[in-house]
Every structure is written in C-alpha cells, then in structure tokens.
Design an enzyme around this catalytic site. Structure first.
Site, PDB file in Angstrom:
ATOM      1  N   GLY A  29       0.819  -1.206   0.000  1.00 22.28           N
ATOM      2  CA  GLY A  29       0.000   0.000   0.000  1.00 22.28           C
ATOM      3  C   GLY A  29       0.850   1.252   0.000  1.00 22.28           C
ATOM      4  O   GLY A  29       2.054   1.195  -0.240  1.00 22.28           O
ATOM      5  N   ASN A  30       0.220   2.378   0.261  1.00 18.16           N
ATOM      6  CA  ASN A  30       0.956   3.646   0.351  1.00 18.16           C
ATOM      7  C   ASN A  30       0.292   4.526   1.397  1.00 18.16           C
ATOM      8  O   ASN A  30      -0.730   4.158   1.958  1.00 18.16           O
ATOM      9  CB  ASN A  30       1.009   4.330  -1.023  1.00 18.16           C
ATOM     10  N   ARG A  31       0.891   5.683   1.667  1.00 13.10           N
ATOM     11  CA  ARG A  31       0.455   6.481   2.809  1.00 13.10           C
ATOM     12  C   ARG A  31      -0.634   7.502   2.497  1.00 13.10           C
ATOM     13  O   ARG A  31      -0.947   8.343   3.333  1.00 13.10           O
ATOM     14  CB  ARG A  31       1.673   7.160   3.449  1.00 13.10           C
TER      15      ARG A  31
END
Ligand code: C5P
Length: 220
Positions: A29-31
């Site tokens: 995922g990412n932030r």
C-alpha cells in the site's frame, strides 16, 4: 464559500491509496489518506455538482451526498473510473495508484517457515489510468491529474511536473510535495497547478478544502 457554479456538472473524483494483495492477509500500500480527494468531492458537491467518488483505501469517512464506489486495487480503480468517466464533465485523479502489483497473489498466507530468511517479491506494472483516460479525450471533459513528489527544490518539482503532464496528456496537473512529514495525512496542503503547455495556472496553500476549491476553480 463558492457559488453553485458546478450545478448540473458530473464530477468524478478518485481518492485514497490502492492496496495490492500479496496473499489473503497482506498487501502493498501507500500512505495516502484520501483527505485531499475527499475534500475535492465535498467541494464539488457543495458547488452543485453530481459527484462520483471512487474510493481506494481512505483514512477519513466518505462524505454524504456523493455516489460512492469502493475499490481496492489499481485494476479495480481503472475499471470503475473508465466506466463513470465516459459521461463525466470533470475527472480528478487524486488517488495514489500503485505503479506495481505483485505478479501473483498467493492463495494461502505466505509462511516464513517455508520461505526461510529471504523472500523475493516479483512486481509487474499496473496500467496508467490517467494516461489511458487522457489518450481518449472526450469533448467538454476536463481531466486533472496529481503528482505527489519528493523533489526538494521548487524548480526541480516544476520541471518534473512539466515533464509529467506532457507524458500523461491530461489537461491540468496538480503538483504537491510529499514526504515523511508532508502531504499525506496532514490537514493542510500546498500545490502548484500546471496546464498542458506547462504554464503555472494556480498556486494555492491552506486547508485541503481551500486547495480543493482552488482546483475546482479551473472548471467552475
Ligand atoms: O506517474 P504518477 O504516479 O506520478 O502519476 C500520478 C497521477 O497519475 C495521479 O493523478 C494518479 O491518480 C494517476 N495514476 C494513474 N494510474 C497509475 C498511476 C498513477 O492513473 N497506475
């Protein structure tokens, strides 16, 4: 408060971070928190637009009064976006889309007892939805992309943005700096918008809602 200058317009907003599964319990995922995209959807709604929010993973609630389509992966986001973009007047691609996904998804949980001390993940490119959408322009539709970058200097950020809009082919590109402490999950944002020709058309900073209104002023 802006007037209802988007009344009768169909606005599609993608928001949040995609999640690419590795196995039934894990993902890459990412932030992205989805805050900026959600603020754009809210602002468009308040300005009278019919809004479709295509939501990847959000850390904030989806706003009422918009049509919500929830997706997980980049490929799901692509399918949902292409389906609703066909009759949209404005498409704002604020989602942080994974550039790569695991080549294969394990059917059962990956186990360290089987993998040993090292695990190699093989990733493959995801389709670039913004570029695909921009390659098939529709009369009267405006496509706005985002570029979240870690470039430290303003000149470098701008050069990168000009290069990116030329490659993506969208109408406008919103540049914002991100990093360990900036951009994601914060209440404020600071942006520069470039047009297809590479000109700076807007600079804005403030709350994500204020930034959202500055972005929608491009089409209001
Ligand atoms: O190339 P980059 O990831 O910096 O581009 C960011 C812009 O492109 C964002 O608007 C994002 O939503 C969109 N994007 C996309 N499909 C991808 C990667 C990014 O539509 N696979």
């Amino acid at each position: 408060l802006r007037p209802r200058d988007l009344a009768g317009r169909r606005v599609v907003v993608t928001a949040g971070g995609t999640r690419e599964p590795l196995d039934p319990v894990r993902f890459l995922g990412n932030r992205s928190s989805g805050r900026q995209g959600v603020a754009i959807a809210e602002a468009a709604r308040d300005r009278g637009a019919e809004v479709v929010l295509i939501a990847a993973h959000l850390e904030v609630p989806a706003p009422p009064g918009v049509e919500l389509r929830e997706v997980a992966t980049a490929q799901e986001l692509r399918t949902a976006t292409l389906a609703v973009a066909a009759d949209a007047d404005v498409v704002v691609m604020a989602a942080a889309v994974a550039d790569y996904r695991p080549e294969s998804v394990a059917e059962a949980k990956i186990k360290k007892e089987q993998q040993g001390d090292e695990l190699t993940l093989r990733l493959v490119r995801n389709p670039d939805i913004l570029a695909e959408l921009s390659a098939h322009p529709a009369a009267g539709r405006t496509v706005i992309g985002f570029a979240a970058e870690t470039e430290p200097g303003d000149e470098a950020l701008l050069a990168l943005g000009r290069d990116k809009i030329a490659r993506k082919g969208c109408d406008f590109l919103v540049l914002n700096r991100v990093g360990w402490t900036e951009g994601f999950a914060t209440p404020d944002n600071s942006i520069v918008i470039v047009s297809r020709g590479g000109d700076i058309v807007t600079e804005a900073s403030g709350s994500k809602r204020q930034v959202a209104d500055a972005i929608l002023d491009l089409v209001g």
